[in-house]
Write an enzyme that holds these catalytic residues in place. Structure first.
Site, PDB file in Angstrom:
ATOM      1  CG  ASP A  19      29.491  -3.146 -23.690  1.00 21.68           C
ATOM      2  OD1 ASP A  19      30.195  -4.130 -23.984  1.00 21.68           O
ATOM      3  OD2 ASP A  19      29.917  -2.207 -23.010  1.00 21.68           O
ATOM      4  CG  HIS A  35      31.843   3.749 -19.556  1.00 23.45           C
ATOM      5  ND1 HIS A  35      32.259   4.386 -20.702  1.00 23.45           N
ATOM      6  CD2 HIS A  35      32.580   2.613 -19.501  1.00 23.45           C
ATOM      7  CE1 HIS A  35      33.183   3.659 -21.306  1.00 23.45           C
ATOM      8  NE2 HIS A  35      33.399   2.578 -20.589  1.00 23.45           N
ATOM      9  CD  GLU A  79      29.820   6.445 -22.247  1.00 29.57           C
ATOM     10  OE1 GLU A  79      30.427   6.592 -21.172  1.00 29.57           O
ATOM     11  OE2 GLU A  79      30.396   6.234 -23.333  1.00 29.57           O
ATOM     12  CG  ASN A 112      33.185   7.908 -18.789  1.00 31.89           C
ATOM     13  OD1 ASN A 112      33.164   6.727 -18.428  1.00 31.89           O
ATOM     14  ND2 ASN A 112      32.580   8.324 -19.893  1.00 31.89           N
TER      15      ASN A 112
HETATM   16  C1  GLP Z   1      34.787  -0.029 -22.870  1.00 30.45           C
HETATM   17  C2  GLP Z   1      33.692  -1.046 -22.514  1.00 30.45           C
HETATM   18  C3  GLP Z   1      33.536  -1.189 -21.027  1.00 30.45           C
HETATM   19  C4  GLP Z   1      34.909  -1.290 -20.408  1.00 30.45           C
HETATM   20  C5  GLP Z   1      35.612   0.016 -20.537  1.00 30.45           C
HETATM   21  C6  GLP Z   1      37.022   0.045 -19.964  1.00 30.45           C
HETATM   22  O1  GLP Z   1      34.333   1.117 -23.515  1.00 30.45           O
HETATM   23  N1  GLP Z   1      32.423  -0.794 -23.091  1.00 30.45           N
HETATM   24  O2  GLP Z   1      32.727  -2.328 -20.738  1.00 30.45           O
HETATM   25  O3  GLP Z   1      34.810  -1.621 -19.050  1.00 30.45           O
HETATM   26  O4  GLP Z   1      35.593   0.500 -21.848  1.00 30.45           O
HETATM   27  O5  GLP Z   1      37.963  -0.464 -20.845  1.00 30.45           O
HETATM   28  P1  GLP Z   1      39.430  -0.834 -20.467  1.00 30.45           P
HETATM   29  O6  GLP Z   1      39.335  -2.086 -19.653  1.00 30.45           O
HETATM   30  O7  GLP Z   1      40.129  -1.062 -21.772  1.00 30.45           O
HETATM   31  O8  GLP Z   1      39.987   0.293 -19.691  1.00 30.45           O
END
Ligand code: GLP
Length: 240
Positions: free
Chosen positions: A67, A136, A141, A134
């Site tokens: 993404d 995702h 989302e 959440n």
């Molecule tokens: C981001 C990314 C996700 C990621 C998530 C968790 O928004 N788009 O791909 O898995 O948040 O992030 P973190 O690993 O910093 O908790």
């Protein structure tokens, strides 16, 4: 889904990097699906150590990232383009890397082009995923329906808040992103979901044992035939 509980974040990172190294050794021209966020950074550090030690060669490997914010300039410190260069791509000899283009003039056209590019490379062998608080995956989302293909999507209010830590101010967090869809992710032969810390325990419990619902996007991974969930003890707090 297989659950692998590791003692701590470092052990989790080593375990994930080991699986990636084994794949690259057995299939030097493999296609990796990569993720951003804090969680995979330790895995990328391990891969860089392995590369520096001559234990892995990425010279025929292709990577597709999950993404990207949209719109965002590649030169922005907060772009996933910049994140991947800094945390991995500039430090190993990887052959080819792709990330959705946050500067593309037309988001829908960029989504379609990205989907086609993945297919043209024969699909993803191993997809690494983090998980949002959440639930995702990528930027899929919580919502009323799963979205199949790479899509342009508004970010959840909770994601904007969670990701504000990377920006000077919450108001600077882009409100939209381009993300691989659930079918795009599901085409990967193997998926690894990573989670670290007590803050992810609830999402991990629901992903593994909750109802399969678009309100908890990671729960759909229960339907994929080859998913390994690698967590540290804190993230496993509710599943043990
Ligand atoms: C981001 C990314 C996700 C990621 C998530 C968790 O928004 N788009 O791909 O898995 O948040 O992030 P973190 O690993 O910093 O908790």
């Amino acid at each position: 889904m297989k659950l692998s509980v590791q003692k701590n974040y470092e052990a989790l990172s080593r375990e994930c990097a080991k699986i990636i190294r084994e794949l690259v050794a057995s299939k030097p021209n493999c296609v990796l699906g990569l993720a951003t966020g804090s969680t995979p950074v330790g895995t990328y550090e391990q891969l860089i150590h392995m590369y520096d030690a001559g234990d892995v060669d990425f010279s025929r490997v292709t990577a597709f990232n999950l993404d990207e914010y949209f719109p965002i300039k590649k030169s922005s410190d907060q772009s996933y383009y910049h994140f991947m260069r800094k945390n991995l791509f500039d430090r190993i000899n990887i052959a080819q890397t792709f990330i959705p283009d946050g500067e593309a003039p037309d988001a829908a056209a960029e989504c379609a082009a990205y989907e086609e590019k993945i297919a043209a490379h024969g699909g993803i062998d191993l997809q690494i995923l983090g998980i949002g608080n959440n639930g995702h995956i990528g930027f899929n989302e919580p919502g009323d329906a799963f979205v199949a293909a790479t899509n342009y999507t508004p970010l959840d209010e909770s994601t904007i808040k969670a990701n504000a830590r990377f920006f000077a101010d919450e108001s600077e967090v882009p409100r939209y992103a381009v993300t691989m869809g659930i079918r795009t992710i599901f085409r990967a032969g193997k998926i690894i979901l990573l989670a670290s810390g007590a803050g992810k325990a609830d999402a991990i419990f629901k992903a593994l044992h909750g109802p399969i619902t678009p309100q908890m996007p990671a729960s759909v991974l229960q339907l994929h035939p080859d998913v390994t969930v690698i967590v540290d003890e804190d993230a496993a707090g509710l599943v043990k």
